[in-house]
Design a protein around this motif. Structure first.
Motif, PDB file in Angstrom:
ATOM      1  N   ILE A   1      32.152  55.007  68.967  1.00 19.11           N
ATOM      2  CA  ILE A   1      33.404  55.704  69.248  1.00 19.11           C
ATOM      3  C   ILE A   1      34.588  54.910  68.707  1.00 19.11           C
ATOM      4  N   ARG A   2      35.694  55.628  68.546  1.00 21.85           N
ATOM      5  CA  ARG A   2      36.971  54.995  68.233  1.00 21.85           C
ATOM      6  C   ARG A   2      37.962  55.477  69.284  1.00 21.85           C
ATOM      7  N   LEU A   3      38.621  54.532  69.914  1.00 25.22           N
ATOM      8  CA  LEU A   3      39.662  54.834  70.889  1.00 25.22           C
ATOM      9  C   LEU A   3      41.001  54.726  70.175  1.00 25.22           C
ATOM     10  N   ILE A   4      41.859  55.708  70.363  1.00 28.26           N
ATOM     11  CA  ILE A   4      43.131  55.743  69.652  1.00 28.26           C
ATOM     12  C   ILE A   4      44.275  55.908  70.645  1.00 28.26           C
TER      13      ILE A   4
ATOM     14  N   SER B   1      47.389  52.848  67.524  1.00 25.02           N
ATOM     15  CA  SER B   1      46.479  51.699  67.606  1.00 25.02           C
ATOM     16  C   SER B   1      45.064  52.240  67.737  1.00 25.02           C
ATOM     17  N   ALA B   2      44.108  51.498  67.222  1.00 28.79           N
ATOM     18  CA  ALA B   2      42.723  51.943  67.313  1.00 28.79           C
ATOM     19  C   ALA B   2      41.805  50.781  67.676  1.00 28.79           C
ATOM     20  N   LEU B   3      40.712  51.127  68.289  1.00 36.65           N
ATOM     21  CA  LEU B   3      39.697  50.167  68.722  1.00 36.65           C
ATOM     22  C   LEU B   3      38.338  50.812  68.536  1.00 36.65           C
ATOM     23  N   LEU B   4      37.424  50.106  67.890  1.00 35.29           N
ATOM     24  CA  LEU B   4      36.052  50.581  67.758  1.00 35.29           C
ATOM     25  C   LEU B   4      35.230  50.081  68.936  1.00 35.29           C
TER      26      LEU B   4
END
Length: 164
Positions: A32-35, A46-49
């Motif tokens: 997933i990617r959180l945005i 901003s994004a977080l894998l």
């Protein structure tokens, strides 16, 4: 298990005001990617894998600082420990009861998910290359909730380490 964990993450992310993008194929071990949306039109998002793992074999003892999680494949570990400029990546481990019927409970007060997700930032962690299934420590203080996801993304925005 995958659907349960995605549902947990999507619910918590919605509470935090984040978008969740499910990676439809295994791209470098991330699920997933959180945005986080920008504060205004001139800011960036901003994004977080995140790599998602789920296990029925672990019941975290919250009186201890961490619990151990063993990867089933070395490549999953390797994707998380390599240095990354952006986006950063975390491991999210969900622990569940062994019986599927115990995973959730619906009451008049709400939908309850049994057990929780915990996160770990593994960039820079080393394991001997001969170890095929590395084991890592997951801090019990790192429960995945709306506040923790916002804090992680805020730290990324400020250029701070996720290990603090």
């Amino acid at each position: 298990m995958e659907q349960l964990q995605q549902g947990y993450i999507k619910s918590v992310a919605a509470t935090a005001g984040l978008a969740v993008e499910v990676v439809p194929v295994d791209v470098y071990g991330y699920d997933i990617r959180l945005i986080k949306p920008p504060r205004d039109a001139m800011d960036e998002e901003s994004a977080l894998l995140a790599q998602l793992k789920c296990t029925t074999q672990i019941v975290p003892d919250v009186s201890r600082e961490h619990f151990s999680y063993q990867f089933t494949k070395r490549q999953y570990f390797d994707h998380l420990v390599k240095p990354r400029r952006y986006p950063k990546a975390i491991l999210i481990v969900m622990t569940t009861p062994t019986r599927q019927s115990d995973w959730t409970e619906v009451t008049h007060d709400g939908l309850w998910t049994r057990r929780s997700c915990y996160w770990a930032y593994l960039e820079g962690v080393h394991a001997d290359p001969s170890i095929k299934k590395p084991t890592v420590h997951i801090p019990t203080k790192n429960k995945v909730d709306a506040a923790s996801l916002i804090e992680i993304l805020d730290k990324i925005d400020r250029g701070e380490s996720l290990n603090d």
